[in-house]
Write an enzyme that holds these catalytic residues in place. Structure first.
Site, PDB file in Angstrom:
ATOM      1  CG  ASP A 249      43.359  56.698  25.608  1.00 44.61           C
ATOM      2  OD1 ASP A 249      44.370  57.207  26.132  1.00 44.61           O
ATOM      3  OD2 ASP A 249      42.620  55.908  26.197  1.00 44.61           O
ATOM      4  CB  THR A 251      38.520  58.848  28.269  1.00 42.42           C
ATOM      5  OG1 THR A 251      37.659  59.623  27.438  1.00 42.42           O
ATOM      6  CG2 THR A 251      37.848  58.583  29.607  1.00 42.42           C
ATOM      7  NE  ARG A 397      33.112  61.178  28.664  1.00 38.75           N
ATOM      8  CZ  ARG A 397      33.867  60.245  28.085  1.00 38.75           C
ATOM      9  NH1 ARG A 397      35.070  60.570  27.631  1.00 38.75           N
ATOM     10  NH2 ARG A 397      33.453  58.999  27.981  1.00 38.75           N
TER      11      ARG A 397
END
Length: 553
Positions: A249, A251, A397
């Site tokens: 992933d 983050t 983000r």
């Protein structure tokens, strides 16, 4: 060990809250908040714990850590909903809280931790598997040869009895009784060199030395924390050179998970500067204080940031520290505080900030979720969408910010439905989702935020090196597609849109299923289509034909 429902924690937290560490369950290091039902906490505070009488009805034990449905029935009281926020699971650790009072729900193998426990697999490398098989074959061959030799010895002994008058064929001391077990053991000892016992010792020695070289590798030394790489096992050393796929992933794995509020768009105007510091744009305060047409939108925007979150404030003298399970929310609340919108107090049913608040429903979330709930009268829709694309291409983000006004009647009617949905035991989550859908509509868009989560040191170089080593990388991220493109800009990209998988498979032709210098970028909506039974095989072939696969929001 057990799972329990929290009733009350110490008087230091007057709202019956406690903090738990869930690192043993989900690997997350930030503290989570658990809060007792206020109806029960009030009874206990009045000293009526001895008189507490009732029962708890809950679902059967399952494996879902974030799911629990229960109802507490107390004599003379209305049913009280019990959910994940009231649960302390086995494996969590109580932090910053001296004591709690609770009721045990699950014990032993019924706890969610034990429900998720599986037997640890024996880790063996491919070389070890092949070697073990070869040694097993040699052992079988050894027993076969020993058995054949034993049969030969038996025949020889019988012939010796017949030819006992021939002196040169008679054993010294005469003919002795025959023992087949002894003969087999003798032949096994004679032929034992057939099995290379020293081979296993040599392999283990080489693996151990390889592990030491990994521990001593200066190229894998992290100076900031004075850490070297640590080979916790030497079983899989030779597998390191045979890795083909890397799944990750983004983050917290590729990034530092340290969020900084950098930019925002309010009423169609972008605020924030491209700098290494956090949000800083004097123009925003000027527009707010000088009566700019967007000043009311600015006020509502930062009021929402102060209200719509799960952050817990803690006073330290004249300063306020914010504890949050989500670093995104902490960054937004701190950013609002720096601009004068200070979040000060939280209770289970309200929050207190140093600005005026109306009866409004605030909401923040991904653009794909917020935009489908916007009112037709919402302004700045197209401008905000363009700004979101700009933020995404910068690797930021993004979250959309929106609100809607409620009348007292609308709110009270919805609240009654919410309480009914919270009290049922069957399909509670589905009923709550339906209840949220009733009120989460007709939003008016205020703008969007942009938060920076910097990549960890040397991540681009590491990804580039992995690609050179012919290791394919698949990454899952909740960012927008433009951000995913920014991440995967080291490769050529192809973009997969809905209903275009067949077309892209056709474009590759004979190259389908072979390695190509391409990156596949697919969004969540398209992924749901791609995983259908009739199309998933083609999607897999397409993914295996690319050097990198990025699944984004």
């Amino acid at each position: 060990m057990f799972s329990l429902v929290t009733f009350l924690n110490n008087v230091i937290e007057p709202q019956s809250m406690c903090y738990v560490a869930t690192a043993n369950l989900d690997g997350e290091t930030n503290l989570k908040i658990r809060q007792a039902s206020l109806e029960v906490a009030g009874i206990i505070k009045e000293g009526q714990l001895v008189n507490l009488d009732g029962k708890i009805e809950c679902e059967e034990p399952d494996r879902q850590f974030n799911n629990f449905v229960g109802t507490l029935y107390l004599r003379g009281k209305s049913p009280i909903s019990v959910g994940p926020d009231q649960m302390l699971l086995r494996g969590t650790q109580l932090k910053n809280t001296q004591w709690i009072i609770g009721v045990v729900i699950y014990t032993g193998f019924e706890t969610k931790l034990m429900q998720n426990s599986v037997k640890s697999p024996l880790k063996r490398s491919q070389v070890e598997k092949v070697t073990n098989m070869q040694i097993l074959i040699l052992l079988l061959l050894l027993f076969m040869i020993s058995a054949v030799s034993c049969v030969g010895a038996t025949i020889w002994n019988k012939m010796s009895n017949v030819l006992s008058d021939i002196w040169m064929l008679t054993p010294h001391g005469g003919i002795t009784p025959h023992n087949h077990v002894f003969d087999i053991l003798v032949f096994i000892i004679l032929y034992h060199n057939l099995v290379p016992i020293s081979l296993l010792l040599t392999l283990e020695t080489v693996k151990f030395i390889q592990a030491q070289f990994i521990n001593w590798d200066e190229d894998m030394y992290y100076e900031q924390n004075n850490l070297y790489a640590m080979a916790r096992t030497s079983n899989l050393n030779e597998e390191l050179g045979q890795v083909k796929y890397l799944f990750s992933d983004k983050t917290g794995t590729l990034t530092c998970n340290t969020m900084a509020f950098k930019k925002c768009t309010i009423a169609g105007i972008i605020y924030g500067r491209a700098s290494f510091c956090e949000f800083n744009d004097p123009k925003l305060l000027e527009n707010f204080e000088d009566g700019h047409p967007s000043s009311e939108y600015i006020k509502e925007f930062f009021t929402l940031l102060c209200v719509c979150h799960t952050v817990i404030p803690e006073r330290c003298g004249n300063d306020i520290l914010y504890h949050a399970s989500s670093p995104d929310e902490a960054a937004l609340v701190k950013g609002a505080k720096n601009l004068g919108f200070v979040f000060t107090t939280r209770t289970p049913y309200s929050v207190t900030i140093e600005v005026v608040r109306h009866l409004r429903l605030y909401c923040k979330g991904a653009d794909t979720v917020i935009y489908e709930r916007l009112s037709k009268d919402s302004l700045f829709v197209e401008d905000t969408l363009k700004h979101l694309e700009i933020f995404a291409t910068e690797g930021l983000r993004t979250l959309c910010i929106a609100y809607t006004d409620l009348t007292e009647t609308e709110y009270q009617d919805w609240l009654q439905e919410y309480k009914k949905a919270s009290a049922i035991s069957q399909n509670r989550i589905q009923r709550l989702e339906e209840c949220y859908e009733i009120i989460e509509k007709e939003f008016l868009l205020l703008g969007a935020t942009a938060i920076e989560d910097r990549l960890q040191a040397n991540v681009p170089e590491t990804i580039s090196t992995l690609l050179k080593a012919n290791i394919k990388i698949w990454v899952l991220t909740g960012d927008k597609q433009e951000t995913a493109v920014n991440i995967g800009n080291t490769c050529k990209e192809i973009f997969i849109k809905t209903l275009s998988i067949n077309h892209n498979c056709g474009d590759l032709g004979n190259l389908l299923g072979k390695e190509n210098d391409l990156a596949l970028i697919i969004d969540g909506e398209t992924l749901k289509y791609a995983l259908r039974f009739e199309i998933q095989k083609k999607f897999l072939d397409l993914a295996l034909s690319c050097r990198a696969v990025l699944c984004c929001r």
